[in-house]
Design a protein around this motif. Structure first.
Motif, mmCIF file in Angstrom:
data_model
loop_
_atom_site.group_PDB
_atom_site.id
_atom_site.type_symbol
_atom_site.label_atom_id
_atom_site.label_comp_id
_atom_site.label_asym_id
_atom_site.label_seq_id
_atom_site.Cartn_x
_atom_site.Cartn_y
_atom_site.Cartn_z
ATOM 1 N N ILE A 180 -42.534 -1.232 -5.253
ATOM 2 C CA ILE A 180 -42.892 -0.251 -4.084
ATOM 3 C C ILE A 180 -43.590 -0.719 -2.405
ATOM 4 C CG2 ILE A 180 -42.854 1.837 -5.873
ATOM 5 C CD1 ILE A 180 -46.584 1.335 -4.853
ATOM 6 N N PRO A 181 -43.438 -0.067 -1.513
ATOM 7 C CA PRO A 181 -43.834 -0.181 -0.354
ATOM 8 C C PRO A 181 -45.518 -0.083 -0.520
ATOM 9 C CG PRO A 181 -42.516 1.932 0.301
ATOM 10 C CD PRO A 181 -42.953 1.244 -1.039
ATOM 11 N N ILE A 182 -46.186 -1.009 -0.199
ATOM 12 C CA ILE A 182 -47.947 -0.919 -0.243
ATOM 13 C C ILE A 182 -48.427 -1.687 1.686
ATOM 14 C CG2 ILE A 182 -49.873 -0.974 -0.603
ATOM 15 C CD1 ILE A 182 -48.479 0.690 -2.320
ATOM 16 N N SER A 183 -48.800 -0.827 2.414
ATOM 17 C CA SER A 183 -49.540 -1.296 2.794
ATOM 18 C C SER A 183 -50.726 -2.540 2.841
ATOM 19 C CB SER A 183 -50.467 -0.586 4.226
ATOM 20 O OG SER A 183 -49.948 0.399 4.448
ATOM 21 N N ILE A 218 -54.222 1.227 -3.233
ATOM 22 C CA ILE A 218 -53.091 1.809 -4.146
ATOM 23 C C ILE A 218 -53.376 3.476 -4.719
ATOM 24 C CG2 ILE A 218 -51.577 2.411 -5.666
ATOM 25 C CD1 ILE A 218 -50.915 -1.309 -5.345
ATOM 26 N N ARG A 219 -53.054 4.542 -4.187
ATOM 27 C CA ARG A 219 -53.161 6.076 -4.673
ATOM 28 C C ARG A 219 -52.103 6.466 -6.082
ATOM 29 N NH1 ARG A 219 -56.407 10.189 -3.017
ATOM 30 N NH2 ARG A 219 -55.486 9.724 -1.094
ATOM 31 N N VAL A 257 -50.272 8.411 -7.296
ATOM 32 C CA VAL A 257 -49.114 9.303 -6.876
ATOM 33 C C VAL A 257 -47.988 9.709 -8.457
ATOM 34 C CG1 VAL A 257 -49.547 9.574 -5.291
ATOM 35 C CG2 VAL A 257 -47.797 8.091 -5.478
ATOM 36 N N VAL A 304 -44.755 4.327 -10.528
ATOM 37 C CA VAL A 304 -45.397 2.969 -10.510
ATOM 38 C C VAL A 304 -46.504 2.778 -10.196
ATOM 39 C CG1 VAL A 304 -44.814 0.809 -8.503
ATOM 40 C CG2 VAL A 304 -42.829 2.549 -9.728
ATOM 41 N N LEU A 321 -54.722 8.858 2.703
ATOM 42 C CA LEU A 321 -54.885 7.006 2.400
ATOM 43 C C LEU A 321 -54.242 6.510 3.857
ATOM 44 C CD1 LEU A 321 -56.026 5.219 0.789
ATOM 45 C CD2 LEU A 321 -53.586 5.423 -0.216
ATOM 46 N N ALA A 336 -55.843 3.492 5.212
ATOM 47 C CA ALA A 336 -55.330 2.263 4.640
ATOM 48 C C ALA A 336 -54.247 0.795 6.012
ATOM 49 C CB ALA A 336 -54.318 1.923 3.841
ATOM 50 N N MET A 386 -45.036 5.285 10.361
ATOM 51 C CA MET A 386 -45.004 6.165 8.691
ATOM 52 C C MET A 386 -44.675 5.984 7.781
ATOM 53 S SD MET A 386 -44.346 8.960 11.323
ATOM 54 C CE MET A 386 -42.587 9.977 10.289
ATOM 55 N N GLU A 387 -44.504 6.739 7.231
ATOM 56 C CA GLU A 387 -43.851 6.442 5.132
ATOM 57 C C GLU A 387 -42.694 7.066 4.947
ATOM 58 O OE1 GLU A 387 -46.375 7.216 2.637
ATOM 59 O OE2 GLU A 387 -48.037 5.858 3.166
ATOM 60 N N ASN A 444 -39.692 7.056 1.413
ATOM 61 C CA ASN A 444 -39.046 6.227 0.584
ATOM 62 C C ASN A 444 -38.234 5.122 0.686
ATOM 63 O OD1 ASN A 444 -38.513 5.868 -2.526
ATOM 64 N ND2 ASN A 444 -36.356 7.321 -2.368
ATOM 65 N N MET A 445 -38.361 3.646 0.073
ATOM 66 C CA MET A 445 -38.234 2.430 0.412
ATOM 67 C C MET A 445 -37.439 2.373 -0.979
ATOM 68 S SD MET A 445 -40.012 0.466 3.333
ATOM 69 C CE MET A 445 -40.269 1.933 4.730
ATOM 70 N N PRO A 494 -42.898 0.452 10.270
ATOM 71 C CA PRO A 494 -43.142 1.138 10.165
ATOM 72 C C PRO A 494 -43.958 2.726 11.539
ATOM 73 C CG PRO A 494 -45.095 0.081 9.421
ATOM 74 C CD PRO A 494 -43.675 -0.651 9.254
HETATM 75 C C1 LIG Z 1 -44.631 1.406 5.042
HETATM 76 C C2 LIG Z 1 -45.796 2.612 3.880
HETATM 77 C C3 LIG Z 1 -46.520 1.339 3.551
HETATM 78 C C4 LIG Z 1 -47.272 2.840 2.402
HETATM 79 N N1 LIG Z 1 -48.280 2.190 2.665
HETATM 80 C C5 LIG Z 1 -49.229 2.526 0.567
HETATM 81 C C6 LIG Z 1 -50.244 2.448 0.761
HETATM 82 O O1 LIG Z 1 -51.256 1.635 1.346
HETATM 83 N N2 LIG Z 1 -51.186 2.958 -0.201
HETATM 84 C C7 LIG Z 1 -50.464 3.863 -0.871
HETATM 85 O O2 LIG Z 1 -50.980 4.582 -1.920
HETATM 86 N N3 LIG Z 1 -49.054 3.812 -1.116
HETATM 87 C C8 LIG Z 1 -48.557 3.755 0.215
HETATM 88 N N4 LIG Z 1 -47.619 4.447 0.130
HETATM 89 C C9 LIG Z 1 -46.644 4.901 -0.161
HETATM 90 C C10 LIG Z 1 -46.095 4.317 -2.426
HETATM 91 O O3 LIG Z 1 -45.054 3.474 -1.804
HETATM 92 C C11 LIG Z 1 -45.783 5.656 -2.456
HETATM 93 O O4 LIG Z 1 -46.678 5.778 -3.046
HETATM 94 C C12 LIG Z 1 -44.980 4.610 -4.136
HETATM 95 O O5 LIG Z 1 -43.721 3.707 -3.215
HETATM 96 C C13 LIG Z 1 -44.914 5.580 -5.064
HETATM 97 O O6 LIG Z 1 -44.013 5.158 -6.369
HETATM 98 P P1 LIG Z 1 -44.676 5.667 -7.374
HETATM 99 O O7 LIG Z 1 -43.347 5.528 -8.401
HETATM 100 O O8 LIG Z 1 -45.812 6.330 -8.376
HETATM 101 O O9 LIG Z 1 -44.500 7.545 -7.229
HETATM 102 P P2 LIG Z 1 -42.791 8.227 -7.296
HETATM 103 O O10 LIG Z 1 -42.836 8.449 -9.381
HETATM 104 O O11 LIG Z 1 -42.388 7.771 -7.114
HETATM 105 O O12 LIG Z 1 -43.410 9.765 -6.802
HETATM 106 C C14 LIG Z 1 -44.563 10.217 -6.864
HETATM 107 C C15 LIG Z 1 -44.662 11.506 -6.389
HETATM 108 O O13 LIG Z 1 -44.779 10.828 -4.642
HETATM 109 C C16 LIG Z 1 -43.912 11.185 -3.358
HETATM 110 N N5 LIG Z 1 -43.834 9.744 -2.680
HETATM 111 C C17 LIG Z 1 -43.126 8.495 -3.020
HETATM 112 N N6 LIG Z 1 -43.095 7.559 -2.125
HETATM 113 C C18 LIG Z 1 -43.510 8.559 -0.925
HETATM 114 C C19 LIG Z 1 -43.777 8.462 0.124
HETATM 115 N N7 LIG Z 1 -43.200 6.326 0.868
HETATM 116 N N8 LIG Z 1 -44.122 8.862 0.674
HETATM 117 C C20 LIG Z 1 -44.301 10.224 0.440
HETATM 118 N N9 LIG Z 1 -44.215 10.836 -0.363
HETATM 119 C C21 LIG Z 1 -44.007 9.627 -1.444
HETATM 120 C C22 LIG Z 1 -42.506 11.607 -4.389
HETATM 121 O O14 LIG Z 1 -42.033 12.577 -3.810
HETATM 122 C C23 LIG Z 1 -43.340 12.699 -5.417
HETATM 123 O O15 LIG Z 1 -43.453 13.661 -4.889
HETATM 124 C C24 LIG Z 1 -46.916 3.705 1.185
HETATM 125 C C25 LIG Z 1 -45.363 3.692 2.069
HETATM 126 C C26 LIG Z 1 -44.203 3.350 3.250
HETATM 127 C C27 LIG Z 1 -43.439 3.380 3.074
#
Ligand SMILES: Cc1cc2nc3c(=O)[nH]c(=O)nc-3n(C[C@H](O)[C@H](O)[C@H](O)COP(=O)(O)OP(=O)(O)OC[C@H]3O[C@@H](n4cnc5c(N)ncnc54)[C@H](O)[C@@H]3O)c2cc1C
Ligand code: FES
Length: 279
Positions: free
Chosen positions: A58-61, A76-77, A79, A82, A122, A125, A237-238, A240-241, A263
């Motif tokens: 997953i992408p994380i700042s 990381i939050r 959600v 992963v 968040l 971050a 911007m965020e 899915n990656m 982003p």
């Molecule tokens: C450039 C970038 C930087 C980020 N930085 C951070 C950070 O610093 N800290 C942090 O906690 N998270 C960050 N995120 C978001 C993080 O990547 C997602 O929360 C993570 O991919 C979720 O993975 P998961 O498998 O736990 O959840 P999943 O099982 O994939 O999804 C759980 C829920 O979250 C939603 N979701 C998943 N990914 C995203 C997303 N990118 N944007 C909006 N909703 C999403 C899904 O639709 C679903 O409802 C960032 C994303 C991007 C693109």
């Protein structure tokens, strides 16, 4: 970025874990190869792809101070799948890491200017490393206002950092919570309602915004009404990656790839597609 660090995850060890709130935690990471660790450089606003072996990536700042090389910090939050897996890790465990990726904040363009940093949830971050960068070079930037909003007062993390930043010269910190109890001394309501309290003229300021998209849209409307030049509004911007290399198309906003063109975008670059369902 070396090819190895962009395409194939390298091992990193968790050297610190901090529970920031019930659902948010910070991992301090050190690349296991000392040469790779000392060669690693990033700019504020960039992100890493963190890989939980056998689960996903997953992408994380990157939250750390770009001038410090002791650890790479990611907040990381929890959600989903992963992030839940990362939450279960402890100090000494290893993960994979690729990066840094993307275009960060436009630090050269905003040098010497007043800066408004406007964040929700968040979304704070990706802006912490900017604050670290600017405060290390305080004389090179104008006045700073840091505005952070949360849904509930208990969601606010990094209270001590906000106190430290508020004590810096020419730095204003304003916090808001939609829902708060008697112990909350800050604004109760939306973070956008704090824009009127910024202590400098917004006409010449640059604004960096990160948060949920509805919050960013409301912020843009209010900023434009307050006289901010739309070319001075920068958004992180965020999306899915998957690859982070501009190859899979998962992160596209129209012709733009958030992983490599962002982003961080200047508002006019993505204005037509911001908030439009399907983008
Ligand atoms: C450039 C970038 C930087 C980020 N930085 C951070 C950070 O610093 N800290 C942090 O906690 N998270 C960050 N995120 C978001 C993080 O990547 C997602 O929360 C993570 O991919 C979720 O993975 P998961 O498998 O736990 O959840 P999943 O099982 O994939 O999804 C759980 C829920 O979250 C939603 N979701 C998943 N990914 C995203 C997303 N990118 N944007 C909006 N909703 C999403 C899904 O639709 C679903 O409802 C960032 C994303 C991007 C693109
Ligand atoms: S994540 Fe694959 S193109 Fe951006």
């Amino acid at each position: 970025m070396s090819a190895a660090l962009s395409r194939v995850p390298v091992a990193a060890e968790i050297i610190r874990r901090t529970q920031e709130s019930p659902s948010v935690f910070t991992l301090g990471l050190r690349l296991c190869d000392p040469a790779q660790h000392s060669a690693y450089r990033f700019m504020p606003g960039q992100f890493n792809m963190l890989y939980l072996y056998g689960v996903g990536e997953i992408p994380i700042s990157i939250v750390s101070d770009p001038d410090r090389d002791d650890e790479l910090e990611h907040t990381i939050r929890v959600v989903g799948r992963v992030t839940r897996g990362f939450d279960a890790l402890k100090v000494g465990d290893r993960i994979g890491i690729r990066g840094p990726f993307g275009r960060g904040w436009p630090l050269e363009q905003v040098r010497g200017k007043d800066l408004l940093l406007l964040t929700g949830g968040l979304g704070c971050a990706p802006l912490v490393s900017v604050i670290n960068y600017v405060t290390q070079r305080r004389a090179e930037f104008g006045r700073i206002a840091i505005l952070q909003g949360v849904k509930h007062m208990d969601d606010l993390i990094w209270r001590d950092r906000y106190d430290q930043w508020a004590a810096l010269p020419d730095t204003q910190v304003l916090l808001a919570a939609d829902v708060a109890g008697a112990s909350w001394s800050w604004h109760v309501g939306l973070v956008t309602e704090l824009i009127d309290q910024v202590a400098f003229d917004l006409n010449n300021a640059h604004v960096m915004v990160c948060g949920p998209e509805p919050m960013m849209l409301a912020s843009i409307r209010k900023l434009c009404d307050s006289g901010v030049d739309e070319k001075h509004i920068w958004l992180s911007m965020e999306r899915n990656m998957q690859c982070a290399l501009g190859q899979c198309g998962h992160c596209q906003i129209g012709p733009h790839f958030v992983c490599k063109d962002g982003p961080v975008f200047c508002y006019p670059e993505i204005r037509e597609r911001l908030g439009v369902k399907g983008f």
